[in-house]
Design an enzyme around this catalytic site. Structure first.
Site, PDB file in Angstrom:
ATOM      1  NE  ARG A 131      -3.962  -1.619   2.291  1.00 51.70           N
ATOM      2  CZ  ARG A 131      -5.044  -1.350   1.573  1.00 51.70           C
ATOM      3  NH1 ARG A 131      -5.211  -0.183   1.008  1.00 51.70           N
ATOM      4  NH2 ARG A 131      -5.980  -2.267   1.437  1.00 51.70           N
TER       5      ARG A 131
ATOM      6  CB  ILE B 141       2.476   5.416   3.678  1.00 51.17           C
ATOM      7  CG1 ILE B 141       2.690   3.963   4.117  1.00 51.17           C
ATOM      8  CG2 ILE B 141       2.212   6.327   4.876  1.00 51.17           C
ATOM      9  CD1 ILE B 141       3.809   3.737   5.081  1.00 51.17           C
TER      10      ILE B 141
ATOM     11  CG  HIS C 286      10.710  -1.023  -5.996  1.00 50.56           C
ATOM     12  ND1 HIS C 286       9.349  -1.255  -6.001  1.00 50.56           N
ATOM     13  CD2 HIS C 286      11.096  -0.999  -7.296  1.00 50.56           C
ATOM     14  CE1 HIS C 286       8.938  -1.327  -7.258  1.00 50.56           C
ATOM     15  NE2 HIS C 286       9.979  -1.187  -8.062  1.00 50.56           N
TER      16      HIS C 286
HETATM   17  C1  GAR Z   1       9.852  -8.251  -2.411  1.00 49.73           C
HETATM   18  O1  GAR Z   1      10.440  -8.657  -3.610  1.00 49.73           O
HETATM   19  C2  GAR Z   1       9.835  -6.731  -2.299  1.00 49.73           C
HETATM   20  O2  GAR Z   1      10.961  -6.132  -2.875  1.00 49.73           O
HETATM   21  C3  GAR Z   1       8.600  -6.401  -3.097  1.00 49.73           C
HETATM   22  O3  GAR Z   1       7.669  -7.387  -2.707  1.00 49.73           O
HETATM   23  C4  GAR Z   1       8.349  -8.581  -2.385  1.00 49.73           C
HETATM   24  C5  GAR Z   1       7.893  -9.006  -1.007  1.00 49.73           C
HETATM   25  O4  GAR Z   1       8.366 -10.280  -0.712  1.00 49.73           O
HETATM   26  N1  GAR Z   1       8.124  -5.098  -2.831  1.00 49.73           N
HETATM   27  C6  GAR Z   1       7.584  -4.307  -3.742  1.00 49.73           C
HETATM   28  O5  GAR Z   1       7.416  -4.635  -4.901  1.00 49.73           O
HETATM   29  C7  GAR Z   1       7.207  -2.918  -3.249  1.00 49.73           C
HETATM   30  N2  GAR Z   1       6.866  -2.055  -4.320  1.00 49.73           N
HETATM   31  P1  GAR Z   1       8.327 -10.846   0.774  1.00 49.73           P
HETATM   32  O6  GAR Z   1       6.907 -10.656   1.281  1.00 49.73           O
HETATM   33  O7  GAR Z   1       8.673 -12.281   0.631  1.00 49.73           O
HETATM   34  O8  GAR Z   1       9.322 -10.051   1.594  1.00 49.73           O
END
Ligand code: GAR
Length: 206
Positions: free
Chosen positions: A93, A95, A112
Site C-alpha cells: 500500500r 502510505i 523495491h
Molecule cells: C519483495 O520482492 C519486495 O521487494 C517487493 O515485494 C516482495 C515481497 O516479498 N516489494 C515491492 O514490490 C514494493 N513495491 P516478501 O513478502 O517475501 O518479503
C-alpha cells in the site's frame, strides 16, 4: 550500542521479514523487531511473527472510512512500540497519511525489486524481464508521498541475463534483497541519514 527498535509492515509472504530476523539472530543486524503491522489477515508474515514471539497488529483498510485514518492508526501503533525505524517489507500500500509521513519523516524505508527510477510500482521484476534488461537489481529508499520516489539509500545491481522467466528474475533479486535490507537496517543503529540533493547520506554516530 543499543539495539534499534524496528516495526515491520508487510502484506504477504514475509520472506524479507524472515531474512531480517535471521540476520539479527546471526548478530549481523543490531536491531530488534518489536511489532509486525499488516493490512492482510491472511499474510504469511503473521505466522513468522507468531513463531518468533513478535507482537502483530492487523490494520485492514475496510475498517476505516478514509485512507488517512488507517495510516493514523498505524502511527498510533508505531508510537506505542517506541518505533525508531519503520521497515516496509512487501507492504503493498502507498502510505498517504500526512501525520504518519511527517511524524516518521526519514524513518520509514522500503525495499523495491528494481533499480529505481526504473520499473516502479507492481511487478517490477516482470517489468524488467519483459523489457529485455540484462541487469536489474534492488533499491532501498525512504518513503515519502510519491510512489517509489523517495530519496535513495542503497542500490544493488543484479545480473538477470541468465533468467528464463519473470519468476526466476524475482527469485534471483530476492536473494540479494534478503542480505541488503538487514545491512541497511544495521546502519541505522550506527548513525543517521541526512538528505542531500534527494540522496541519503550516512553520518556515523561518534
Ligand atoms: C519483495 O520482492 C519486495 O521487494 C517487493 O515485494 C516482495 C515481497 O516479498 N516489494 C515491492 O514490490 C514494493 N513495491 P516478501 O513478502 O517475501 O518479503
Amino acid at each position: 550500542m543499543s539495539k534499534l527498535n524496528v516495526a515491520i509492515l508487510a502484506s504477504g509472504r514475509g520472506s524479507n521479514f524472515q531474512a531480517i530476523l535471521n540476520e539479527i539472530k546471526a548478530g549481523r543486524c543490531n536491531a530488534e523487531v518489536k511489532v509486525l503491522i499488516t493490512d492482510n489477515p491472511e499474510a504469511k508474515a503473521i505466522d513468522i511473527a507468531k513463531q518468533n514471539n513478535i507482537s502483530f497488529e492487523i490494520v485492514e483498510r475496510k475498517n476505516f472510512e478514509k485512507r488517512s485514518e488507517m495510516d493514523d492508526k498505524i502511527k498510533e501503533i508505531l508510537d506505542s512500540y517506541k518505533t525508531e525505524l519503520v521497515v516496509l517489507a512487501g507492504y503493498m500500500r502507498i502510505i498517504k497519511g500526512k501525520l504518519l509521513l511527517e511524524s516518521y519523516k526519514n524513518r520509514i524505508i522500503n525495499i523495491h525489486p528494481s533499480l529505481l527510477p526504473l520499473f516502479p510500482g507492481e511487478n517490477a521484476q516482470k517489468q524488467a524481464f519483459n523489457s529485455g534488461a540484462k541487469v536489474s537489481g534492488l533499491t532501498i529508499h525512504f518513503v515519502d508521498e510519491t510512489l517509489d520516489g523517495g530519496p535513495i539509500i542503497y542500490q544493488e545491481k543484479v545480473d538477470i541475463s541468465d533468467c528464463k522467466s519473470a519468476e526466476e528474475t524475482a527469485d534471483k533479486i530476492l536473494k540479494h534483497e534478503h542480505k541488503a535490507y538487514a545491512k541497511v537496517i544495521d546502519l541505522f543503529s550506527r548513525g543517521s541519514y541526512i538528505i542531500e540533493d534527494h540522496k541519503a547520506v550516512f553520518i556515523k554516530k561518534t
